[in-house]
Design a protein around this motif. Structure first.
Motif, PDB file in Angstrom:
ATOM      1  N   ARG A   1       1.781  -2.575 -16.832  1.00  0.00           N
ATOM      2  CA  ARG A   1       2.090  -3.701 -17.728  1.00  0.00           C
ATOM      3  C   ARG A   1       2.956  -3.234 -18.901  1.00  0.00           C
ATOM      4  O   ARG A   1       3.875  -3.937 -19.323  1.00  0.00           O
ATOM      5  CB  ARG A   1       0.793  -4.366 -18.220  1.00  0.00           C
ATOM      6  N   GLU A   2       2.683  -2.041 -19.414  1.00  0.00           N
ATOM      7  CA  GLU A   2       3.522  -1.490 -20.489  1.00  0.00           C
ATOM      8  C   GLU A   2       4.941  -1.221 -19.993  1.00  0.00           C
ATOM      9  O   GLU A   2       5.930  -1.511 -20.674  1.00  0.00           O
ATOM     10  CB  GLU A   2       2.925  -0.172 -21.013  1.00  0.00           C
ATOM     11  N   VAL A   3       5.013  -0.647 -18.808  1.00  0.00           N
ATOM     12  CA  VAL A   3       6.316  -0.308 -18.221  1.00  0.00           C
ATOM     13  C   VAL A   3       7.127  -1.586 -18.004  1.00  0.00           C
ATOM     14  O   VAL A   3       8.317  -1.670 -18.357  1.00  0.00           O
ATOM     15  CB  VAL A   3       6.116   0.467 -16.900  1.00  0.00           C
ATOM     16  N   ASP A   4       6.473  -2.589 -17.448  1.00  0.00           N
ATOM     17  CA  ASP A   4       7.186  -3.819 -17.128  1.00  0.00           C
ATOM     18  C   ASP A   4       7.571  -4.591 -18.404  1.00  0.00           C
ATOM     19  O   ASP A   4       8.610  -5.258 -18.433  1.00  0.00           O
ATOM     20  CB  ASP A   4       6.341  -4.674 -16.180  1.00  0.00           C
ATOM     21  N   ALA A   5       6.744  -4.459 -19.439  1.00  0.00           N
ATOM     22  CA  ALA A   5       7.097  -5.100 -20.712  1.00  0.00           C
ATOM     23  C   ALA A   5       8.383  -4.493 -21.276  1.00  0.00           C
ATOM     24  O   ALA A   5       9.215  -5.199 -21.861  1.00  0.00           O
ATOM     25  CB  ALA A   5       5.949  -4.960 -21.708  1.00  0.00           C
ATOM     26  N   ALA A   6       8.549  -3.205 -21.098  1.00  0.00           N
ATOM     27  CA  ALA A   6       9.776  -2.547 -21.579  1.00  0.00           C
ATOM     28  C   ALA A   6      10.990  -3.039 -20.797  1.00  0.00           C
ATOM     29  O   ALA A   6      12.067  -3.272 -21.368  1.00  0.00           O
ATOM     30  CB  ALA A   6       9.636  -1.030 -21.463  1.00  0.00           C
ATOM     31  N   ILE A   7      10.829  -3.208 -19.488  1.00  0.00           N
ATOM     32  CA  ILE A   7      11.941  -3.728 -18.673  1.00  0.00           C
ATOM     33  C   ILE A   7      12.294  -5.149 -19.127  1.00  0.00           C
ATOM     34  O   ILE A   7      13.476  -5.486 -19.270  1.00  0.00           O
ATOM     35  CB  ILE A   7      11.551  -3.723 -17.171  1.00  0.00           C
ATOM     36  N   GLU A   8      11.268  -5.956 -19.366  1.00  0.00           N
ATOM     37  CA  GLU A   8      11.516  -7.333 -19.820  1.00  0.00           C
ATOM     38  C   GLU A   8      12.231  -7.346 -21.169  1.00  0.00           C
ATOM     39  O   GLU A   8      13.178  -8.110 -21.383  1.00  0.00           O
ATOM     40  CB  GLU A   8      10.196  -8.095 -19.944  1.00  0.00           C
ATOM     41  N   ALA A   9      11.774  -6.488 -22.087  1.00  0.00           N
ATOM     42  CA  ALA A   9      12.379  -6.461 -23.422  1.00  0.00           C
ATOM     43  C   ALA A   9      13.846  -6.055 -23.341  1.00  0.00           C
ATOM     44  O   ALA A   9      14.695  -6.610 -24.048  1.00  0.00           O
ATOM     45  CB  ALA A   9      11.604  -5.499 -24.321  1.00  0.00           C
ATOM     46  N   ALA A  10      14.150  -5.101 -22.477  1.00  0.00           N
ATOM     47  CA  ALA A  10      15.523  -4.610 -22.393  1.00  0.00           C
ATOM     48  C   ALA A  10      16.428  -5.607 -21.677  1.00  0.00           C
ATOM     49  O   ALA A  10      17.543  -5.896 -22.134  1.00  0.00           O
ATOM     50  CB  ALA A  10      15.552  -3.251 -21.688  1.00  0.00           C
ATOM     51  N   THR A  11      15.958  -6.137 -20.576  1.00  0.00           N
ATOM     52  CA  THR A  11      16.838  -6.958 -19.737  1.00  0.00           C
ATOM     53  C   THR A  11      16.769  -8.444 -20.082  1.00  0.00           C
ATOM     54  O   THR A  11      17.646  -9.212 -19.680  1.00  0.00           O
ATOM     55  CB  THR A  11      16.459  -6.828 -18.247  1.00  0.00           C
TER      56      THR A  11
ATOM     57  N   CYS B   1      14.676 -10.357 -18.782  1.00  0.00           N
ATOM     58  CA  CYS B   1      14.256 -11.021 -17.548  1.00  0.00           C
ATOM     59  C   CYS B   1      12.744 -11.229 -17.562  1.00  0.00           C
ATOM     60  O   CYS B   1      11.993 -10.307 -17.886  1.00  0.00           O
ATOM     61  CB  CYS B   1      14.661 -10.144 -16.360  1.00  0.00           C
ATOM     62  N   ASP B   2      12.302 -12.431 -17.232  1.00  0.00           N
ATOM     63  CA  ASP B   2      10.872 -12.737 -17.139  1.00  0.00           C
ATOM     64  C   ASP B   2      10.363 -12.252 -15.783  1.00  0.00           C
ATOM     65  O   ASP B   2      10.573 -12.900 -14.758  1.00  0.00           O
ATOM     66  CB  ASP B   2      10.661 -14.246 -17.285  1.00  0.00           C
ATOM     67  N   LEU B   3       9.706 -11.104 -15.787  1.00  0.00           N
ATOM     68  CA  LEU B   3       9.316 -10.490 -14.509  1.00  0.00           C
ATOM     69  C   LEU B   3       8.228 -11.288 -13.795  1.00  0.00           C
ATOM     70  O   LEU B   3       8.067 -11.153 -12.578  1.00  0.00           O
ATOM     71  CB  LEU B   3       8.863  -9.044 -14.719  1.00  0.00           C
ATOM     72  N   SER B   4       7.509 -12.133 -14.543  1.00  0.00           N
ATOM     73  CA  SER B   4       6.466 -12.920 -13.872  1.00  0.00           C
ATOM     74  C   SER B   4       7.079 -13.936 -12.912  1.00  0.00           C
ATOM     75  O   SER B   4       6.424 -14.432 -12.013  1.00  0.00           O
ATOM     76  CB  SER B   4       5.592 -13.634 -14.905  1.00  0.00           C
ATOM     77  N   ARG B   5       8.377 -14.230 -13.133  1.00  0.00           N
ATOM     78  CA  ARG B   5       9.071 -15.159 -12.244  1.00  0.00           C
ATOM     79  C   ARG B   5      10.012 -14.451 -11.272  1.00  0.00           C
ATOM     80  O   ARG B   5      10.680 -15.107 -10.471  1.00  0.00           O
ATOM     81  CB  ARG B   5       9.903 -16.147 -13.077  1.00  0.00           C
ATOM     82  N   ALA B   6      10.093 -13.150 -11.383  1.00  0.00           N
ATOM     83  CA  ALA B   6      11.056 -12.414 -10.542  1.00  0.00           C
ATOM     84  C   ALA B   6      10.420 -12.045  -9.205  1.00  0.00           C
ATOM     85  O   ALA B   6       9.237 -11.712  -9.149  1.00  0.00           O
ATOM     86  CB  ALA B   6      11.501 -11.140 -11.269  1.00  0.00           C
ATOM     87  N   PRO B   7      11.197 -12.083  -8.117  1.00  0.00           N
ATOM     88  CA  PRO B   7      10.675 -11.591  -6.833  1.00  0.00           C
ATOM     89  C   PRO B   7      10.251 -10.132  -6.983  1.00  0.00           C
ATOM     90  O   PRO B   7      10.915  -9.353  -7.676  1.00  0.00           O
ATOM     91  CB  PRO B   7      11.880 -11.702  -5.892  1.00  0.00           C
ATOM     92  N   ARG B   8       9.139  -9.785  -6.354  1.00  0.00           N
ATOM     93  CA  ARG B   8       8.590  -8.441  -6.500  1.00  0.00           C
ATOM     94  C   ARG B   8       8.489  -7.750  -5.148  1.00  0.00           C
ATOM     95  O   ARG B   8       8.063  -8.361  -4.173  1.00  0.00           O
ATOM     96  CB  ARG B   8       7.206  -8.534  -7.137  1.00  0.00           C
ATOM     97  N   GLY B   9       8.882  -6.510  -5.121  1.00  0.00           N
ATOM     98  CA  GLY B   9       8.706  -5.685  -3.931  1.00  0.00           C
ATOM     99  C   GLY B   9       7.966  -4.413  -4.305  1.00  0.00           C
ATOM    100  O   GLY B   9       7.697  -4.172  -5.487  1.00  0.00           O
ATOM    101  N   ILE B  10       7.633  -3.614  -3.311  1.00  0.00           N
ATOM    102  CA  ILE B  10       6.982  -2.325  -3.543  1.00  0.00           C
ATOM    103  C   ILE B  10       8.032  -1.240  -3.370  1.00  0.00           C
ATOM    104  O   ILE B  10       8.730  -1.182  -2.360  1.00  0.00           O
ATOM    105  CB  ILE B  10       5.826  -2.093  -2.550  1.00  0.00           C
ATOM    106  N   ASP B  11       8.138  -0.375  -4.375  1.00  0.00           N
ATOM    107  CA  ASP B  11       9.157   0.672  -4.342  1.00  0.00           C
ATOM    108  C   ASP B  11       8.708   1.825  -3.437  1.00  0.00           C
ATOM    109  O   ASP B  11       7.557   1.886  -3.016  1.00  0.00           O
ATOM    110  CB  ASP B  11       9.434   1.173  -5.762  1.00  0.00           C
ATOM    111  N   GLY B  12       9.628   2.729  -3.161  1.00  0.00           N
ATOM    112  CA  GLY B  12       9.327   3.879  -2.308  1.00  0.00           C
ATOM    113  C   GLY B  12       8.153   4.700  -2.821  1.00  0.00           C
ATOM    114  O   GLY B  12       7.414   5.302  -2.048  1.00  0.00           O
TER     115      GLY B  12
END
Lengths: 352, 352
Positions: free
Chosen positions: A169-179, A181-192
């Protein structure tokens, strides 16, 4: 339909070609230059490790565990699993009182062939430390140890790769703040490496890296964290990639004037602090081994004030790369498309 | 603009996609089905090794040196450098009174990771025998020994990879006879193993493989050679690829009903004797590691009369391939585009 960005020539024939999109954005979010569809959401994969590492610094975890430049650079890395990389990942874990058993990234053979063969020669199998994301994950658990406070640390860290976990949640909050983009509405996949990856348009990814380049709109804590991470990578560029890797070679040559980071499936992001720009690139076909590096090289040629023949020759060689066969014969080249050459000067005028 | 043939899904999102073209042609040269531009000349690379091996058989060299099915299959192979492959290449050379020092293909590490690591563990370096083309080159020099007649054999063989050499003239004549393409007018490049590669439209490549499937229009000698090589590969499919390779798995399952062969840069050719068809595929971006295999699998599903669940399950799994990450989590899939599914039934009706 995205335009051709890279051509693979064999002799006098274009044998294969790569389509894709590029966005160059400034700190205010203004589009400076683009090619192709920059509004389609794409998974940034490992190209946004810089943004994912922001909470490690901003939270105070990097200071609490006294992480070195090498270790902070490794937290932003897709490394080649060479001994210096695995040592640094193990060191990060040890500083936080942890070991590799907490990492949830999975194991794979070192990306560096010599290191893989040397490991095989010992009869050992690869571990999670050899995973190209082990530094990022070591950073996650270093952050997790701080977030855990007085909670039992192993139990708290379990499942840190899940989107609902406090670390993510901390990591994703940083992505949201920078970009933005509202990640709660973004399509989500699982990374490698098993963490979530969210589909974000190139326009917003580029804006995120412009903010990381300038600090504009990022907030003081995250702005300082971004600057510290960029500085660490510039001082320890081997750690962000490895032997012969594009990111390592470019940042060894250009230092803090470029922060660039490759991701899987043809992704690239960059922060260019000199002109306060962010860059995001996606190759349609995901052929990350070659095409997106050529595009990144051409973008750097256009948007960075290269100094001296050594810098110009390095980038010219990377944006128009000779191809040799098994006997070393020159058989062709990988070349940035003319459209990328036209992009840059126009954009430079706009940015100026 | 070629259509999308393969989509790489991550979660519910198409993360990357591959464009390309497909031609399916019958023995008379009639186009049975196609997608995309099949008239642009493309380098077939290793996808035409079957055609390049025709003179080895037709000349009598295969009989003179008593080459086995395994060795003839290796002459058509892009192999993974496993011990069975290098042994067979060495055996071919020995039968013709030669050794690996005559080969001009260059050396590289085995494509099979386990074999590469096992080799590294011995402290040895790879040789020309590990080159994925070593069987093709062994076939070339076996042919060359026959063409040389009474000439000093080493001197005659020197430079056999050059387009003007007698060996390569025989090889190129076979390609011309099968495809109907005038190679003297075709753009020429240098292949990874240093022999010439000529740009030929998919339509003509597919016709060449329809001729190899049917013998129609190929002449009695070459028709018999093609049938013998297809039979050898069907009896020794491990030799044409290697462990876990698509071509090996498919031909282990389907025997002589399919001859398929991958090439570099997203190329694929196939002969489907059941319905007398030839197939040629090119992925625009040259991403041969994944996309062209998915297309080939979908084409086989459409144009081969699969028998039983085992065959259908194998091909269904190859044309809609699960993607797993380093921890084995199911993260997405590589899927043949719907256009390929529509292509096949229509074409079957046309062919019937």
């Amino acid at each position: 339909m995205n335009p051709v960005l890279v051509e693979a020539w064999r002799g006098d024939v274009v044998e294969s070609f790569h389509r894709g999109a590029v966005a160059v954005v400034d700190g205010d979010g203004a589009l400076v230059a683009s090619l192709g569809d920059i509004d389609r959401p794409v998974f940034p994969r490992s190209a946004i490790k810089l943004l994912q590492a922001l909470p490690l610094v901003e939270s105070g975890a990097a200071d609490r565990w006294q992480l070195s430049d090498e270790e902070l650079a490794l937290a932003c890395a897709s490394h080649t699993g060479e001994p210096a990389h695995t040592r640094a990942a193990a060191s990060m874990l040890a500083k936080a009182g942890l070991d590799q058993t907490v990492l949830e990234c999975g194991a794979h053979w070192p990306k560096n062939d010599d290191s893989a063969r040397a490991l095989a020669a010992t009869g050992a199998a690869p571990t999670v430390l050899h995973n190209n994301c082990s530094g990022k994950h070591a950073g996650f658990v270093c952050l997790g140890r701080v977030l855990a406070g007085t909670q039992e640390r192993r139990g708290f860290l379990t499942g840190y790769v899940q989107p609902e976990h406090a670390v993510m949640r901390e990591v994703d909050a940083a992505i949201e703040a920078a970009t933005g983009c509202d990640l709660s509405r973004a399509p989500r996949g699982i990374d490698g490496c098993s963490i979530p990856t969210y589909a974000i348009p190139l326009r917003q990814l580029a804006h995120g890296f412009a903010r990381a380049a300038t600090g504009v709109g990022l907030g003081a804590g995250r702005a300082a964290a971004a600057a510290r991470l960029r500085g660490a990578v510039a001082r320890a560029p081997f750690m962000v990639g490895g032997s012969a890797r594009f990111d390592t070679r470019v940042m060894q040559a250009l230092g803090q004037r470029v922060f660039c980071k490759v991701g899987a499936e043809g992704m690239y992001c960059a922060a260019l602090p000199e002109f306060g720009l962010g860059v995001a690139i996606k190759i349609d076909d995901g052929n990350n081994a070659r095409a997106c590096e050529v595009v990144m090289a051409a973008v750097i040629e256009g948007f960075v004030a290269l100094q001296g023949d050594a810098e110009r020759d390095l980038l010219a060689g990377l944006s128009n790369l000779p191809l040799r066969n098994w006997r070393g014969l020159d058989v062709g080249r990988l070349a940035a498309h003319e459209s990328l050459r036209r992009l840059a000067p126009r954009a430079k005028r706009t940015a100026a």
